[in-house]
Write a protein that holds these residues in place. Structure first.
Motif, PDB file in Angstrom:
ATOM      1  N   LEU A 196     -37.435 -17.832  -9.238  1.00 32.39           N
ATOM      2  CA  LEU A 196     -36.726 -17.002  -8.182  1.00 32.39           C
ATOM      3  C   LEU A 196     -35.808 -16.867  -8.420  1.00 32.39           C
ATOM      4  N   VAL A 197     -35.592 -15.585  -8.149  1.00 36.48           N
ATOM      5  CA  VAL A 197     -34.701 -14.027  -8.332  1.00 36.48           C
ATOM      6  C   VAL A 197     -34.105 -13.335  -7.284  1.00 36.48           C
ATOM      7  N   GLU A 198     -33.099 -13.033  -6.607  1.00 41.49           N
ATOM      8  CA  GLU A 198     -32.282 -12.592  -5.053  1.00 41.49           C
ATOM      9  C   GLU A 198     -32.173 -10.927  -6.053  1.00 41.49           C
ATOM     10  N   PHE A 199     -32.827  -9.804  -5.603  1.00 44.46           N
ATOM     11  CA  PHE A 199     -32.344  -8.631  -5.321  1.00 44.46           C
ATOM     12  C   PHE A 199     -31.483  -8.454  -4.222  1.00 44.46           C
ATOM     13  N   GLU A 200     -30.691  -7.386  -4.085  1.00 50.59           N
ATOM     14  CA  GLU A 200     -31.017  -7.103  -3.016  1.00 50.59           C
ATOM     15  C   GLU A 200     -32.087  -5.760  -2.018  1.00 50.59           C
ATOM     16  N   LYS A 201     -32.317  -5.306  -1.241  1.00 57.94           N
ATOM     17  CA  LYS A 201     -32.857  -4.690  -0.487  1.00 57.94           C
ATOM     18  C   LYS A 201     -34.217  -4.950  -0.115  1.00 57.94           C
ATOM     19  N   ILE A 202     -34.144  -6.876  -1.206  1.00 51.89           N
ATOM     20  CA  ILE A 202     -35.686  -6.659  -1.279  1.00 51.89           C
ATOM     21  C   ILE A 202     -35.540  -8.665  -0.773  1.00 51.89           C
ATOM     22  N   GLY A 203     -34.193  -9.481  -0.972  1.00 52.60           N
ATOM     23  CA  GLY A 203     -34.959 -10.509  -1.130  1.00 52.60           C
ATOM     24  C   GLY A 203     -35.101 -11.941  -2.545  1.00 52.60           C
ATOM     25  N   ILE A 286     -38.789  -2.382  -8.720  1.00 52.78           N
ATOM     26  CA  ILE A 286     -37.736  -2.683  -9.045  1.00 52.78           C
ATOM     27  C   ILE A 286     -37.108  -3.700 -10.686  1.00 52.78           C
ATOM     28  N   MET A 287     -36.120  -2.957 -10.995  1.00 51.36           N
ATOM     29  CA  MET A 287     -35.895  -3.812 -12.248  1.00 51.36           C
ATOM     30  C   MET A 287     -34.600  -4.338 -13.202  1.00 51.36           C
ATOM     31  N   GLU A 301     -21.450  -8.368 -21.215  1.00 54.20           N
ATOM     32  CA  GLU A 301     -22.696  -8.377 -20.682  1.00 54.20           C
ATOM     33  C   GLU A 301     -22.910  -6.756 -19.943  1.00 54.20           C
ATOM     34  N   TYR A 302     -23.755  -6.172 -20.013  1.00 54.38           N
ATOM     35  CA  TYR A 302     -24.286  -5.107 -19.646  1.00 54.38           C
ATOM     36  C   TYR A 302     -25.684  -5.856 -18.640  1.00 54.38           C
ATOM     37  N   VAL A 303     -25.285  -5.201 -16.703  1.00 54.41           N
ATOM     38  CA  VAL A 303     -26.407  -5.260 -16.262  1.00 54.41           C
ATOM     39  C   VAL A 303     -26.437  -4.000 -15.842  1.00 54.41           C
ATOM     40  N   TYR A 304     -28.258  -3.703 -16.238  1.00 56.42           N
ATOM     41  CA  TYR A 304     -28.824  -2.153 -15.193  1.00 56.42           C
ATOM     42  C   TYR A 304     -29.895  -2.730 -14.081  1.00 56.42           C
ATOM     43  N   THR A 305     -30.168  -2.360 -13.022  1.00 54.23           N
ATOM     44  CA  THR A 305     -30.365  -2.658 -12.218  1.00 54.23           C
ATOM     45  C   THR A 305     -31.044  -1.473 -11.361  1.00 54.23           C
ATOM     46  N   MET A 306     -32.459  -1.314 -11.600  1.00 51.60           N
ATOM     47  CA  MET A 306     -32.668  -0.223 -10.919  1.00 51.60           C
ATOM     48  C   MET A 306     -33.835  -0.314  -8.995  1.00 51.60           C
ATOM     49  N   TYR A 307     -34.104   0.196  -8.665  1.00 50.23           N
ATOM     50  CA  TYR A 307     -34.869  -0.120  -7.178  1.00 50.23           C
ATOM     51  C   TYR A 307     -35.235   1.521  -6.922  1.00 50.23           C
ATOM     52  N   ASP A 308     -35.886   1.408  -6.770  1.00 56.82           N
ATOM     53  CA  ASP A 308     -36.780   3.033  -6.158  1.00 56.82           C
ATOM     54  C   ASP A 308     -37.588   2.977  -5.427  1.00 56.82           C
ATOM     55  N   GLU A 309     -38.344   3.861  -4.657  1.00 61.21           N
ATOM     56  CA  GLU A 309     -38.761   3.990  -3.348  1.00 61.21           C
ATOM     57  C   GLU A 309     -39.782   5.334  -3.051  1.00 61.21           C
ATOM     58  N   TYR A 310     -40.907   4.802  -2.507  1.00 66.16           N
ATOM     59  CA  TYR A 310     -42.224   5.748  -2.633  1.00 66.16           C
ATOM     60  C   TYR A 310     -41.487   6.943  -1.774  1.00 66.16           C
ATOM     61  N   ASP A 311     -42.039   8.305  -2.658  1.00 67.37           N
ATOM     62  CA  ASP A 311     -41.519   9.428  -2.047  1.00 67.37           C
ATOM     63  C   ASP A 311     -42.076  10.447  -0.767  1.00 67.37           C
ATOM     64  N   LYS A 312     -41.474  10.354   0.209  1.00 67.11           N
ATOM     65  CA  LYS A 312     -42.216  10.605   1.548  1.00 67.11           C
ATOM     66  C   LYS A 312     -42.012  12.411   1.784  1.00 67.11           C
ATOM     67  N   ARG A 372     -28.081   1.417 -12.230  1.00 68.14           N
ATOM     68  CA  ARG A 372     -26.851   0.598 -11.882  1.00 68.14           C
ATOM     69  C   ARG A 372     -25.801  -0.081 -12.439  1.00 68.14           C
ATOM     70  N   LEU A 373     -24.850  -0.049 -13.445  1.00 66.58           N
ATOM     71  CA  LEU A 373     -24.607  -0.599 -14.497  1.00 66.58           C
ATOM     72  C   LEU A 373     -23.152  -1.417 -13.937  1.00 66.58           C
ATOM     73  N   GLU A 374     -23.319  -2.880 -14.201  1.00 68.21           N
ATOM     74  CA  GLU A 374     -22.704  -3.464 -13.812  1.00 68.21           C
ATOM     75  C   GLU A 374     -21.659  -3.987 -15.463  1.00 68.21           C
ATOM     76  N   GLU A 375     -20.847  -3.742 -15.629  1.00 64.57           N
ATOM     77  CA  GLU A 375     -20.444  -4.519 -16.959  1.00 64.57           C
ATOM     78  C   GLU A 375     -19.151  -5.393 -16.588  1.00 64.57           C
ATOM     79  N   ASN A 376     -18.878  -6.683 -17.218  1.00 62.99           N
ATOM     80  CA  ASN A 376     -18.718  -7.885 -17.655  1.00 62.99           C
ATOM     81  C   ASN A 376     -18.228  -8.565 -18.377  1.00 62.99           C
TER      82      ASN A 376
END
Length: 380
Positions: A196-203, A286-287, A301-312, A372-376
């Motif tokens: 199980l993995v947690e994601f912003e906006k999704i849960g 989500i990726m 460590e480099y963490v890239y997060t992509m969240y994209d939605e249907y284009d209304k 979105r890039l997070e660098e640690n």
């Protein structure tokens, strides 16, 4: 102005064509006249042609007038379609995700002086590109990609909708998953190692093994730990395992009232309706790509997060946007001469080449597909 032929007028192909048509002359080819008529109705300015991509002579004739080809046919047609395009002497960006190893066509591309980029989508695609970029700047020790496309509204029992054929999805659920662990290639059953993995906006989503490394198994086997996992809503794996264990994915023929069919064919036909996205149905992609290793004197460590939605507004699915725009960004690299090597290349080959990775990310950002890039800095 460059002329581009987009082969495949489906959900992703139509988005590719619409986006490219803002700067280039675009023609869409498809074997289905019905699909072309629907596409023409939605985009009256498009030029369309019928084309059987499996017929070499037809392909040679069709591509003659174009500067670049984008291939977006179903996976089971992909390898032969790519081979025919290469033999026709045209540069090609391919998103067909064929089950075969398309890198094996490298000799043919070199022979015909063609640049062919395979797996040019979101995943495989962008994750490969990002790994290729960092692989030239650090000694990568770990790579992980978590990715999935899901409907916003959950509906039992599967809580899933597919942007492509159920047969292609089922293949992911039945093909053994290969990954690298401590420098060794490992093989496990698909749907295994669920977490199980947690994601912003999704849960909470569940991640599980699928055979998604593709070209990375051959091009990046210097990275000792690599894996790709598919993301679904919790409970999806149990539903799929029930079907799998009950024989619904079997390719062995059975006789039903005198007719011989395979359970897989019947299951796929049923799931086409169950999993098909309805018009204007909202979904998201989500990726999360995690890359870490030694960079100079630091373990980073480099963490890239992509969240994209249907284009209304444009009524385009997120899966089509994230896949199609990535392919189009790579088209720009070829058309502008930023990548002109001859042969068959995966996105990881491009990622470390000059400023190609930044160019692709900028192209996506302009279309509001944001990584979105997070660098640690990690402790050793």
């Amino acid at each position: 102005m460059s002329n581009i032929l987009v082969i495949g007028g489906g959900m992703v192909g139509s988005v590719i064509a619409r986006d490219l048509s803002e700067k280039y002359d675009v023609t869409v080819a498809d074997v289905s006249n019905t699909r072309l008529k629907l596409l023409k109705k939605r985009h009256p300015s498009f030029t369309t042609i019928e084309l059987d991509v499996m017929d070499l002579d037809s392909v040679k004739s069709a591509v003659k007038a174009f500067d670049l080809v984008v291939c977006g046919v179903p996976g089971h047609l992909g390898f032969q379609a790519l081979k025919n395009i290469i033999e026709s002497g045209k540069n090609v960006v391919d998103i067909s995700f064929a089950p075969e190893n398309s890198l094996e066509l490298d000799y043919l591309a070199k022979k015909h002086k063609v640049t062919a980029v395979i797996d040019a989508g979101v995943a495989p695609g962008m994750d490969n590109l990002l790994l290729g970029f960092h692989n030239t700047r650090m000694e990568v020790s770990h790579f992980e990609c978590l990715v999935g496309g899901l409907p916003k509204i959950r509906k039992k029992p599967f809580e899933y909708k597919a942007a492509f054929s159920p047969i292609d999805v089922i293949a992911e659920y039945t093909r053994p998953a290969r990954f690298f662990e401590q420098g060794r290639m490992m093989t496990r059953e698909a749907l295994s190692d669920r977490e199980l993995v947690e994601f912003e906006k999704i849960g909470t989503l569940e991640a599980f093994n699928t055979d998604g490394l593709r070209s990375l198994m051959f091009t990046m086997n210097n990275v000792p730990n690599m894996k790709e996992k598919t993301l679904r809503y919790p409970g999806h794996v149990d539903a799929i395992r029930t079907l799998k264990a009950s024989g619904f994915f079997s390719k062995d023929k059975v006789s039903v009232r005198g007719l011989e069919v395979t359970p897989l064919e019947v299951t796929s036909e049923i799931l086409i309706n169950e999993w098909k996205l309805k018009p204007k149905e909202e979904e998201f992609t989500i990726m999360r790509v995690t890359i870490h290793g030694q960079e100079g004197e630091k373990h980073k460590e480099y963490v890239y997060t992509m969240y994209d939605e249907y284009d209304k507004v444009k009524h385009e699915t997120s899966m089509a946007r994230t896949t199609g725009f990535t392919a189009n960004a790579i088209c720009q690299l070829l058309l502008k001469g930023k990548f002109d090597k001859k042969g068959v290349f995966a996105p990881e080959h491009i990622g470390g080449h000059t400023d190609c990775c930044k160019t692709v990310l900028d192209y996506l950002e302009e279309r509001k597909v944001r990584y979105r890039l997070e660098e640690n800095v990690l402790s050793t």
